[in-house]
Structures are given as structure tokens and as C-alpha cells.
Scaffold this active site. Structure first.
Site, PDB file in Angstrom:
ATOM      1  N   ASP A 206       0.826  -1.208   0.000  1.00 51.55           N
ATOM      2  CA  ASP A 206       0.000   0.000   0.000  1.00 51.55           C
ATOM      3  C   ASP A 206       0.864   1.264   0.000  1.00 51.55           C
ATOM      4  O   ASP A 206       1.911   1.317   0.666  1.00 51.55           O
ATOM      5  CB  ASP A 206      -0.870  -0.019   1.265  1.00 51.55           C
ATOM      6  CG  ASP A 206      -1.828   1.146   1.358  1.00 51.55           C
ATOM      7  OD1 ASP A 206      -2.785   1.179   0.567  1.00 51.55           O
ATOM      8  OD2 ASP A 206      -1.612   2.035   2.219  1.00 51.55           O
ATOM      9  N   GLU A 273       1.476  -0.458  -4.965  1.00 53.10           N
ATOM     10  CA  GLU A 273       0.487   0.566  -5.313  1.00 53.10           C
ATOM     11  C   GLU A 273       1.230   1.857  -5.616  1.00 53.10           C
ATOM     12  O   GLU A 273       1.821   2.474  -4.736  1.00 53.10           O
ATOM     13  CB  GLU A 273      -0.493   0.811  -4.163  1.00 53.10           C
ATOM     14  CG  GLU A 273      -1.637   1.701  -4.626  1.00 53.10           C
ATOM     15  CD  GLU A 273      -2.233   2.616  -3.568  1.00 53.10           C
ATOM     16  OE1 GLU A 273      -3.319   3.144  -3.813  1.00 53.10           O
ATOM     17  OE2 GLU A 273      -1.605   2.834  -2.508  1.00 53.10           O
TER      18      GLU A 273
END
Ligand code: NOJ
Length: 543
Positions: A206, A273
Site C-alpha cells: 500500500d 500501489e
């Protein structure tokens, strides 16, 4: 662009990834929130559909202020989702069906309720103090600099008890870890090992670009680009808070950790990401392929849906890929408006054909295979902190996170009819659901299944070469390319526009194997190919 031989290809190069938002997939214990046993109960569906891996958005203990991206314990399961035993069951059952399991790894920040942060904020001298990013107030406003939070407002929050500010790229309840601290790095690597030892097949990392911030805390410059929305992160260019060279050191470190597992170090997968322009995105493959296996390529979400622009994007991306790196494509996720809402239902079919025939690992977002749309969320039901902080700007993420639509019954079979789901079920559930679409041979779901079946049957679509074809002037709305593996070759023609088009195929001959409307199968193609508006066609070419 060249493909690879089947014997050398890896599971994540051949495979298709499916993102599950666990809160919204299937609720097994009737509390209105999805859970691990719910996911396990749907593995047969995923296997039938033909996906190869699931990526689960965070399932760890968390106050859920950012719905799991605010973690209090990285090596446990939130009781709302189940137990570690439930996780092991899910993993075993998925593996029995040859489905890999990828977890969300959130290294940039914890919850403010995490014991690390609780200790860090307890005193200036606590050994955990420097695990987070603290700064003395500046004269004047007190804010150490102009850095902004992705979720609106300043990225600094003042802590009265110790008289300093702490940095948070997202909510104030999501303090950023200090990745310059060796103990933080070791603790975060240990988390990878915990899950790898349990048998998970990889991680989606993330907010990777945020991991390191400028040592000197310099102000970010004003964004002079396209009219940023007032008060948002985009008003500044995040020069000193994202994509710093030091992020690459960290990423190589994470990769080395994974490489100690599995055969040849390629068995476990790292997805990053990264919302970045292509030239900066591809650097995350790392020097000599020592970085992230798949720096997530979101450009199909952000590029205007126009044949020329998509063709340019594919050319630019393919050209930018470093040697031995593997491409990937994404059309939707839990942070963006749903595909069928962005493009409309018929064009979403064309997009599905594009995603599943391009060279590179595709990631599907749960429910997109049904054509689920952004749902209307009444103001009193809003959950997303982004919508709450920046109301009415179209940034809210709830509409794309509503419960999966399984049946035509109340609550779409996501949870019992007597229970209120955490987000409302979209109003189209009576027609857009798994049961109805499975029974309909021309539904969106049938199209996804046909595409996935074809992709698995024909290596040309996964590991084959990609050959671009220049569309001629008259066919401005057509996107055409070939995929080839050994002696098998396919032509893919996608009509991105509303009007019928004719493609001159010249010497190419063959027959249609699939169209986006699931008709015309077996039709011979000689000299030209006619396409309806918003139609995509795959032709098996004669060798
Ligand atoms: C990106 C995630 O996809 C998003 O949902 C989350 O809010 C932020 N990172 C913060 O973790």
C-alpha cells in the site's frame, strides 16, 4: 513485444488476479460486514470464473477509520473478519483450488491506536519515539511545513502531551512510520516473514510511493498543472513527500526478504500501489529486476477512453519496460469509480476484452465481472473518510465498495435480509447479480468467464508476443493488435466508439472466436472485419 516460453513463465505472469474488498464480499455471520469464512464459501465461484489469485484488502485488527488501512496489529485478524484459523482455512481451501492468496501490506502508516504509536506519543524519550515522524512546531502557524494529507488538510497533527507535530500522509489517525529507522525496517520485514511462513503467496504494498519523506522537511512546490481541486492534496506537487530515491532502497529490501522464500525467489509476488507517470513507475522494477515484481499500472483508469490515447499508452508502457520486467494492467479498484460507471455497460465489455487480452498480468476488481456500478449512497450512510473530509467533490469511495451482488433476493444475498449491510446494496441487484448472470449466456459475467477460459486455453493471451497494429485514419475508434505464441496467432479488434467500423484485414484470414456480445462465433473473416459500435472481436488467424 516478446512473450516468454511456457516452461519459464511464472504463475503471476500466466495468472489473473482478483481483488476482494473483504468487508463487501460475503457475510457469513450476519453482522452486515463480509468476512473470511464468507470468502472461503465463494472460492468455488472464483474457481468457476477462472481467476488464479485473490488479493484481499486489509483483514487485520483496526479501528476501521480507513476501513482496515489503519492497522493496530499486523500479525492478527480483525475479529469482525474471523480468526487466524479462519485465515488458514481460507489459504488451504484456496490452494486446493490452485488459487493463490495475496495480502495487503500497509508499511507506510499504522493506526494511532497501534501500541507502537501509543508508546511513541507517550514521551519525547520513549524508545519508540523515532519510529514515527515528529517535528517541533514552527514559528507562526506552528505547522512544520506545507505538506498536505492525501485525505485533505495539513499532513501534520499537533500532539499536546509532548508538544510536537506528527506526520500523516492520510488521516491524523494514520501516523506515518519512520522508515529511516532500522528497527522499523526490521519490524516490518518480520511481518512479511510471519505471513510468508504461513504460506501466503505475495503482498500488495500500500501507498509505496509515500514511504520516505525529505530529511530536510522542505516545502512542496505549488502544483501548476491542471486545475487542482481546492484544499486537496493536488494543490501541491508532492516532490518532497513521495517517490523519493530512498523508497527504492526499501523496495529492494522487501524484495530480498521475499527472495529467500520459494523456488528461485520468484514464487512469491510483490505488487506496488504506485500512482506515477510511466517513466517513474517502471523504475520500481528495480535495477536488474531487483524491485517490485508488478508496480501497479493504473494508466487504463486515468487515461481518457479514446482508441488513439490507449494505443499511445500501450506503446509508451511497452517501450518503457526494462529488460525482463513483466507488465500489468488494472481497470478498477476500491479507490476509484467503477468501470461500468466510468465507461457505460457496453464499453465496459470492450474494456474487459482489452484487459484480458493485453500482454501483462490483469487485476480484476470484485463485482466488475457483473458490471456492478457505483451505487448511490444517501448522505446518512456515507462511510468513507475522504467523502466526509472533502464532501461533494466526487472523491468519495463508498459507491465502488458496496456489497457483492450474489442473488436477486434482499441484500443481494450478501447478508441475510434481516441485517443492514455496512454500505447499502446497489439498487440494480435484482438484475445485476451472479445467479442471474450465470444463467444468461450473453451476460457480462459470461463474457468475463469466456475471456478467462480463452486466456487459460491459449498461452498467446498470457505469455505470447504482443504485436501492435496501426489503425488507419478511417478507423480512428479502432484499437487493434495481435497476440501470438508459437504457431497460434489472434487478432484483437476493439471498437472504442459508438459507430460501426470496418477493418481491412488484408492478408489476415481466420474465424471469430469471441465477441463482446458473445455472438458471431465461428464467423469467417476474409479481407475485412465489420464491427458494431462498442464491439470487440477476437479472431483466430490462419497460420
Ligand atoms: C491506498 C489504499 O488503496 C486506500 O484505500 C487507502 O485509503 C490508502 N492507501 C491509505 O492506506
Amino acid at each position: 513485444m516478446e512473450g516468454i516460453s511456457q516452461s519459464r513463465s511464472l504463475w503471476w505472469q500466466r495468472g489473473v488476479i482478483y481483488q476482494i474488498y473483504p468487508r463487501s464480499f460475503a457475510d457469513s455471520n450476519a453482522d452486515g460486514v463480509g468476512d473470511l469464512l464468507g470468502i472461503t464459501s465463494k472460492l468455488d465461484y472464483l474457481s468457476w470464473l477462472g481467476i488464479d489469485a485473490i488479493w484481499l484488502s486489509p483483514i487485520y485488527p483496526s479501528p476501521q477509520l480507513d476501513f482496515g488501512y489503519d492497522i493496530t496489529d499486523y500479525t492478527a485478524i480483525h475479529p469482525m473478519f474471523g480468526t487466524l484459523r479462519d485465515f488458514d482455512t481460507l489459504l488451504t481451501e484456496a490452494h486446493q483450488r490452485h488459487i493463490k492468496v495475496i495480502l495487503d501490506y500497509v508499511p507506510n502508516h499504522t493506526s494511532d491506536q497501534h501500541p507502537w504509536f501509543q508508546k511513541s506519543r507517550s514521551s519525547l524519550h520513549n524508545p519508540r519515539r523515532d519510529w514515527y515522524i515528529w517535528h517541533d512546531p514552527a514559528p507562526g502557524s506552528g505547522l512544520p511545513n506545507n505538506w498536505l494529507s492525501v485525505f485533505g488538510g495539513p499532513a501534520w497533527t499537533f500532539d499536546k502531551q509532548t508538544g510536537q507535530y506528527y506526520y500523516h500522509a492520510h488521516l491524523p489517525e494514520q501516523p506515518d512510520l519512520n522508515w529511516r529507522h532500522p528497527q522499523v525496517r526490521e519490524a516490518m520485514r518480520a511481518i512479511l516473514r510471519f505471513w510468508l511462513d504461513r504460506g501466503v503467496d505475495g503482498f500488495r504494498v500500500d501507498a509505496l510511493r509515500h514511504l520516505m519523506k525529505d530529511r530536510e522537511f522542505r516545502d512542496n512546490p505549488l502544483n501548476r498543472g491542471i486545475g487542482p481541486r481546492r484544499g486537496t492534496f493536488d494543490t501541491l506537487s508532492p516532490l518532497y513527500t513521495t517517490d523519493l530515491p530512498e523508497v527504492h532502497e526499501v523496495m529492494a529490501e522487501l524484495r530480498r526478504e521475499l527472495d529467500t522464500y520459494g523456488t528461485g525467489g520468484e514464487d512469491r509476488l510483490l505488487i506496488g500501489e504506485l500512482y506515477l507517470p510511466i517513466n517513474r513507475l517502471v523504475r520500481y522494477y528495480g535495477e536488474g529486476n531487483t524491485g517490485i515484481h508488478l508496480p501497479a499500472n493504473f494508466h487504463l483508469i486515468t487515461t481518457p477512453w479514446d482508441a488513439d490515447k490507449i494505443a499511445q499508452l500501450i506503446i509508451e508502457y511497452e517501450a518503457a519496460l526494462p529488460p525482463d520486467s513483466w507488465p500489468n494492467w488494472v481497470l478498477g479498484n476500491h479507490d476509484r469509480s467503477r468501470l461500468a460507471s466510468r465507461l457505460g455497460g457496453v464499453q465496459a465489455r470492450v474494456a474487459a476484452m482489452l484487459l484480458l487480452t493485453l500482454r501483462g498480468t490483469p487485476t480484476l476488481y470484485y463485482g466488475d465481472e457483473l458490471g456492478m456500478r457505483d451505487a448511490d449512497i444517501p448522505p446518512e450512510k456515507i462511510q468513507d473518510p475522504v467523502e466526509k473530509n472533502l464532501p461533494g467533490q466526487g472523491l468519495g469511495r463508498d459507491p465502488a465498495r458496496t456489497p457483492m451482488q450474489w442473488y436477486a433476493t434482499a441484500n443481494a444475498g450478501f447478508c441475510p435480509s434481516t441485517v443492514t449491510p455496512w454500505l447499502p446494496v446497489s439498487s440494480d441487484y435484482a438484475t445485476v447479480n451472479v445467479t442471474i448472470e450465470r444463467a444468461n449466456p450473453t451476460s457480462m459475467l459470461s463474457l468475463y468467464r469466456a475471456l478467462l477460459t480463452l486466456r487459460h486455453a491459449e498461452p498467446a493471451f498470457s505469455i505470447g508476443d504482443y504485436i501492435s497494429i496501426e489503425a488507419d485514419e478511417a478507423n480512428g475508434h479502432l484499437l487493434t493488435y495481435r497476440r501470438q505464441w508459437q504457431d497460434k496467432s489472434f487478432l484483437i479488434a476493439l471498437n472504442i466508439g459508438d459507430e460501426a467500423q470496418t477493418l481491412a484485414t488484408f492478408a489476415l484470414r481466420g474465424h471469430i472466436v469471441l465477441t463482446t456480445q458473445l455472438d458471431r462465433q465461428g464467423e469467417a473473416v476474409t479481407e475485412e472485419l465489420n464491427l458494431q459500435g462498442n464491439e470487440g472481436v477476437i479472431v483466430a488467424l490462419q497460420s
